[in-house]
Design an enzyme around this catalytic site. Sequence first.
Site, PDB file in Angstrom:
ATOM      1  N   LYS A 156      91.164 -25.555 -32.604  1.00 47.34           N
ATOM      2  CA  LYS A 156      91.686 -24.282 -32.091  1.00 47.34           C
ATOM      3  C   LYS A 156      92.187 -23.462 -33.254  1.00 47.34           C
ATOM      4  O   LYS A 156      92.930 -23.956 -34.104  1.00 47.34           O
ATOM      5  CB  LYS A 156      92.850 -24.564 -31.124  1.00 47.34           C
ATOM      6  CG  LYS A 156      93.481 -23.309 -30.544  1.00 47.34           C
ATOM      7  CD  LYS A 156      92.700 -22.816 -29.333  1.00 47.34           C
ATOM      8  CE  LYS A 156      93.041 -21.395 -28.927  1.00 47.34           C
ATOM      9  NZ  LYS A 156      92.229 -20.371 -29.651  1.00 47.34           N
TER      10      LYS A 156
ATOM     11  N   GLN B  59      96.702 -24.643 -39.600  1.00 48.67           N
ATOM     12  CA  GLN B  59      96.607 -24.599 -38.139  1.00 48.67           C
ATOM     13  C   GLN B  59      96.827 -25.984 -37.505  1.00 48.67           C
ATOM     14  O   GLN B  59      97.339 -26.087 -36.395  1.00 48.67           O
ATOM     15  CB  GLN B  59      95.225 -24.044 -37.753  1.00 48.67           C
ATOM     16  CG  GLN B  59      95.146 -23.449 -36.360  1.00 48.67           C
ATOM     17  CD  GLN B  59      95.678 -22.033 -36.280  1.00 48.67           C
ATOM     18  OE1 GLN B  59      95.386 -21.203 -37.122  1.00 48.67           O
ATOM     19  NE2 GLN B  59      96.471 -21.739 -35.250  1.00 48.67           N
TER      20      GLN B  59
ATOM     21  N   LYS C  88     100.618 -26.330 -37.254  1.00 51.24           N
ATOM     22  CA  LYS C  88     101.142 -25.286 -36.359  1.00 51.24           C
ATOM     23  C   LYS C  88     100.857 -25.646 -34.902  1.00 51.24           C
ATOM     24  O   LYS C  88     101.733 -25.597 -34.047  1.00 51.24           O
ATOM     25  CB  LYS C  88     100.470 -23.957 -36.720  1.00 51.24           C
ATOM     26  CG  LYS C  88     100.958 -22.774 -35.930  1.00 51.24           C
ATOM     27  CD  LYS C  88     100.049 -21.558 -36.070  1.00 51.24           C
ATOM     28  CE  LYS C  88      99.799 -21.145 -37.496  1.00 51.24           C
ATOM     29  NZ  LYS C  88      99.153 -19.813 -37.592  1.00 51.24           N
TER      30      LYS C  88
ATOM     31  N   LYS D 206      89.522 -22.984 -38.019  1.00 54.52           N
ATOM     32  CA  LYS D 206      89.576 -21.560 -38.365  1.00 54.52           C
ATOM     33  C   LYS D 206      88.182 -21.100 -38.748  1.00 54.52           C
ATOM     34  O   LYS D 206      87.357 -21.906 -39.188  1.00 54.52           O
ATOM     35  CB  LYS D 206      90.508 -21.343 -39.561  1.00 54.52           C
ATOM     36  CG  LYS D 206      91.025 -19.929 -39.691  1.00 54.52           C
ATOM     37  CD  LYS D 206      92.241 -19.706 -38.823  1.00 54.52           C
ATOM     38  CE  LYS D 206      92.719 -18.289 -38.847  1.00 54.52           C
ATOM     39  NZ  LYS D 206      94.029 -18.152 -38.186  1.00 54.52           N
TER      40      LYS D 206
ATOM     41  N   ASP E  32      92.253 -13.069 -35.429  1.00 56.46           N
ATOM     42  CA  ASP E  32      93.084 -13.117 -36.634  1.00 56.46           C
ATOM     43  C   ASP E  32      92.879 -11.739 -37.277  1.00 56.46           C
ATOM     44  O   ASP E  32      92.507 -10.785 -36.580  1.00 56.46           O
ATOM     45  CB  ASP E  32      92.669 -14.277 -37.563  1.00 56.46           C
ATOM     46  CG  ASP E  32      93.695 -14.561 -38.656  1.00 56.46           C
ATOM     47  OD1 ASP E  32      94.694 -15.237 -38.370  1.00 56.46           O
ATOM     48  OD2 ASP E  32      93.520 -14.094 -39.796  1.00 56.46           O
TER      49      ASP E  32
ATOM     50  N   THR F 216     102.336 -13.312 -30.855  1.00 54.35           N
ATOM     51  CA  THR F 216     102.684 -13.753 -32.218  1.00 54.35           C
ATOM     52  C   THR F 216     103.945 -13.020 -32.695  1.00 54.35           C
ATOM     53  O   THR F 216     104.878 -13.639 -33.228  1.00 54.35           O
ATOM     54  CB  THR F 216     101.518 -13.545 -33.193  1.00 54.35           C
ATOM     55  OG1 THR F 216     100.325 -14.052 -32.598  1.00 54.35           O
ATOM     56  CG2 THR F 216     101.771 -14.266 -34.500  1.00 54.35           C
TER      57      THR F 216
ATOM     58  N   ASN G 111      98.282  -6.404 -35.317  1.00 52.16           N
ATOM     59  CA  ASN G 111      98.731  -7.038 -34.080  1.00 52.16           C
ATOM     60  C   ASN G 111     100.093  -7.720 -34.224  1.00 52.16           C
ATOM     61  O   ASN G 111     100.996  -7.510 -33.416  1.00 52.16           O
ATOM     62  CB  ASN G 111      97.667  -8.050 -33.619  1.00 52.16           C
ATOM     63  CG  ASN G 111      98.147  -8.859 -32.436  1.00 52.16           C
ATOM     64  OD1 ASN G 111      98.647  -9.972 -32.584  1.00 52.16           O
ATOM     65  ND2 ASN G 111      98.045  -8.295 -31.250  1.00 52.16           N
TER      66      ASN G 111
HETATM   67  P1  NDP Z   1      95.424  -7.283 -38.045  1.00 59.69           P
HETATM   68  O1  NDP Z   1      94.032  -7.167 -38.510  1.00 59.69           O
HETATM   69  O2  NDP Z   1      95.781  -6.794 -36.684  1.00 59.69           O
HETATM   70  O3  NDP Z   1      96.417  -6.558 -39.070  1.00 59.69           O
HETATM   71  C1  NDP Z   1      96.474  -6.946 -40.405  1.00 59.69           C
HETATM   72  C2  NDP Z   1      97.480  -6.069 -41.118  1.00 59.69           C
HETATM   73  O4  NDP Z   1      97.713  -6.612 -42.413  1.00 59.69           O
HETATM   74  C3  NDP Z   1      96.979  -4.663 -41.338  1.00 59.69           C
HETATM   75  O5  NDP Z   1      98.064  -3.777 -41.382  1.00 59.69           O
HETATM   76  C4  NDP Z   1      96.289  -4.782 -42.697  1.00 59.69           C
HETATM   77  O6  NDP Z   1      96.178  -3.547 -43.399  1.00 59.69           O
HETATM   78  C5  NDP Z   1      97.235  -5.715 -43.421  1.00 59.69           C
HETATM   79  N1  NDP Z   1      96.474  -6.480 -44.426  1.00 59.69           N
HETATM   80  C6  NDP Z   1      95.438  -7.315 -44.214  1.00 59.69           C
HETATM   81  N2  NDP Z   1      94.956  -7.809 -45.358  1.00 59.69           N
HETATM   82  C7  NDP Z   1      95.703  -7.245 -46.316  1.00 59.69           C
HETATM   83  C8  NDP Z   1      95.687  -7.355 -47.731  1.00 59.69           C
HETATM   84  N3  NDP Z   1      94.793  -8.137 -48.373  1.00 59.69           N
HETATM   85  N4  NDP Z   1      96.630  -6.662 -48.406  1.00 59.69           N
HETATM   86  C9  NDP Z   1      97.519  -5.871 -47.755  1.00 59.69           C
HETATM   87  N5  NDP Z   1      97.567  -5.735 -46.410  1.00 59.69           N
HETATM   88  C10 NDP Z   1      96.672  -6.399 -45.725  1.00 59.69           C
HETATM   89  O7  NDP Z   1      95.814  -8.825 -38.197  1.00 59.69           O
HETATM   90  P2  NDP Z   1      96.976  -9.662 -37.519  1.00 59.69           P
HETATM   91  O8  NDP Z   1      98.170  -8.806 -37.304  1.00 59.69           O
HETATM   92  O9  NDP Z   1      96.401 -10.399 -36.383  1.00 59.69           O
HETATM   93  O10 NDP Z   1      97.282 -10.734 -38.654  1.00 59.69           O
HETATM   94  C11 NDP Z   1      98.288 -10.546 -39.653  1.00 59.69           C
HETATM   95  C12 NDP Z   1      98.685 -11.885 -40.226  1.00 59.69           C
HETATM   96  O11 NDP Z   1      99.214 -12.710 -39.181  1.00 59.69           O
HETATM   97  C13 NDP Z   1      97.549 -12.711 -40.859  1.00 59.69           C
HETATM   98  O12 NDP Z   1      98.076 -13.464 -41.929  1.00 59.69           O
HETATM   99  C14 NDP Z   1      97.166 -13.662 -39.726  1.00 59.69           C
HETATM  100  O13 NDP Z   1      96.542 -14.825 -40.229  1.00 59.69           O
HETATM  101  C15 NDP Z   1      98.522 -13.949 -39.131  1.00 59.69           C
HETATM  102  N6  NDP Z   1      98.538 -14.457 -37.759  1.00 59.69           N
HETATM  103  C16 NDP Z   1      97.909 -13.790 -36.747  1.00 59.69           C
HETATM  104  C17 NDP Z   1      97.987 -14.265 -35.451  1.00 59.69           C
HETATM  105  C18 NDP Z   1      97.385 -13.543 -34.293  1.00 59.69           C
HETATM  106  O14 NDP Z   1      97.535 -14.016 -33.172  1.00 59.69           O
HETATM  107  N7  NDP Z   1      96.722 -12.418 -34.491  1.00 59.69           N
HETATM  108  C19 NDP Z   1      98.683 -15.518 -35.142  1.00 59.69           C
HETATM  109  C20 NDP Z   1      99.382 -16.099 -36.270  1.00 59.69           C
HETATM  110  C21 NDP Z   1      99.278 -15.576 -37.519  1.00 59.69           C
HETATM  111  P3  NDP Z   1      94.745  -2.784 -43.440  1.00 59.69           P
HETATM  112  O15 NDP Z   1      94.537  -2.266 -42.057  1.00 59.69           O
HETATM  113  O16 NDP Z   1      94.935  -1.719 -44.454  1.00 59.69           O
HETATM  114  O17 NDP Z   1      93.736  -3.807 -43.844  1.00 59.69           O
HETATM  115  O1  2IT Z   2      96.836 -18.016 -37.234  1.00 63.34           O
HETATM  116  C1  2IT Z   2      96.858 -18.159 -36.000  1.00 63.34           C
HETATM  117  O2  2IT Z   2      97.595 -18.974 -35.439  1.00 63.34           O
HETATM  118  C2  2IT Z   2      96.002 -17.279 -35.189  1.00 63.34           C
HETATM  119  N1  2IT Z   2      95.309 -16.422 -35.736  1.00 63.34           N
HETATM  120  C3  2IT Z   2      95.930 -17.460 -33.695  1.00 63.34           C
HETATM  121  C4  2IT Z   2      94.972 -18.567 -33.344  1.00 63.34           C
HETATM  122  C5  2IT Z   2      94.701 -18.756 -31.879  1.00 63.34           C
HETATM  123  O3  2IT Z   2      93.859 -19.620 -31.598  1.00 63.34           O
HETATM  124  O4  2IT Z   2      95.287 -18.088 -31.021  1.00 63.34           O
END
Ligand code: NDP
Ligand code: 2IT
Length: 448
Positions: A93, A114, A117, A129, A169, A212, A243
């Site tokens: 997952k 993961q 977690k 992943k 992600d 999240t 997100n």
């Molecule tokens: P999104 O794609 O929704 O948003 C990512 C954000 O981070 C954007 O604002 C983006 O800016 C910025 N970003 C991405 N890459 C970079 C970079 N290399 N340098 C600077 N800024 C960057 O992703 P999420 O919000 O889903 O994910 C954000 C983080 O949270 C990640 O590390 C992800 O692994 C983690 N995560 C996500 C989960 C989920 O359920 N979605 C669960 C647990 C963890 P820009 O638009 O300019 O690229």
């Molecule tokens: O990093 C993470 O935990 C996620 N991007 C969410 C993974 C999931 O299966 O909901």
Amino acid sequence: MSIQNKYLLSVLDGLKVRNAHEPEFLQAVTEVLESLEPVIDADPRYEKMNIIGRLVEPERVVMFRVPWTDDAGNVQVNRGYRVQFNSAIGPYKGGLRLHPTVNLSVIKFLGFEQIFKNSLTTLPMGGGKGGSDFDPKGKSDAEIMRFCQSFMTELFRHIGPDTDVPAGDIGVGGREIGFLFGQYKRLRNEWSGVLTGKGLTYGGSLARTQATGYGLCYFANAYLKANGQSFEGKKVVVSGSGNVAIYANQKATQLGGKVIAMSDSNGYIVDENGIDYKVIQVIKEQKRDRIKTYLNYVPTAKYVEGCSGIWSIPCDIALPCATQNEINGESAKMLIANGCIGVFEGANMPSTPEAITAYQEAGIFFGPAKAANAGGVATSGLEMSQNSERLSWSFEEVDNKLKGIMEGIYAACADAAEKYGMAGNIQAGANIAGFLKVADAMLAQGVC
Ligand code: NDP
Ligand code: 2IT
């Protein structure tokens, strides 16, 4: 902290030789193994059955070609990945990331994290992943759809509701999950809960979108409360504006904090009056625009080019919610010098090892990603349960379960840290508590 245990050292040395070109993966493994030393010292079965040697090797890695045609008629090709890391406690997952920086090292570090977690959530989910180096920025909906369909045309044969359940992600949200789900269903002629983060009309769970970010704040709140603190009246800096960041903003604000800065990969905004998450929702979720356009909505705010400067803003609480290694040692020291009392990680591995050392030396609160951001995958687990039951739960029911899970994770980390003589070290506690369940399942299942 440096590792003394000979067995752990030999596994790590071997890994460094075989994976010398995978820096993010080695960083993630080293961080975990450093915390596990007292556990491995205390129970000889883990070494005897080579649990660590098996844990750091993915059960399966799939790499594939993803050909697609852009709107101009050119044939493009990207590289797709799915790393099925560990299935001891449940089907693989974990999310899918679409970003030009994606490579095998990044996907392996994410898959490895993961495992622990998912174990911390208490739900039956193994670790995995995937993703691609495809860059969704500037692509039309039709291009995104063709890419997702091509990606799933290979991925479908490796996944399934009891085998491997991907989700979102970076770069993968509701739109992408919809296209991926449609293609899976078409290829298999089967409707099943094979992906999470689905739309509400086709099996998605209420509160998954928020989970999240909300979970991060529930975790931080439990941590702060246990130490006589709260979000009330605190200045909060949230990096990213995707997100995780948007819903971290909403919940931190509801809990009494004031979010004064957010960013994207181009730069950051500062609004001392507090950033309304609804404006960011419009900019990012509806318009897919850049954070600097916030000034069109709130002209009194400030925009600064370049994203790493966000950590120079004085704040009480930092919530890194963008990407790996976004806080280095220097940024961490700046946060601390400016009075920051806690860093809680919404992103995966956003703090470099030097940053973590700085937090520890200063004695500030540190909520590591695998515990603090587990709310997303936990709610994915709840989505899987609802799909299996053919039922959907109310927003309140899911949100309450999420809150309970995050508070439980904080307690489990604190207990594990104390049990192994590191009271208050939530980072070590997260690694230990996550590890024990997986390791004991692996012991029970024999050499496999
Ligand atoms: P999104 O794609 O929704 O948003 C990512 C954000 O981070 C954007 O604002 C983006 O800016 C910025 N970003 C991405 N890459 C970079 C970079 N290399 N340098 C600077 N800024 C960057 O992703 P999420 O919000 O889903 O994910 C954000 C983080 O949270 C990640 O590390 C992800 O692994 C983690 N995560 C996500 C989960 C989920 O359920 N979605 C669960 C647990 C963890 P820009 O638009 O300019 O690229
Ligand atoms: O990093 C993470 O935990 C996620 N991007 C969410 C993974 C999931 O299966 O909901």
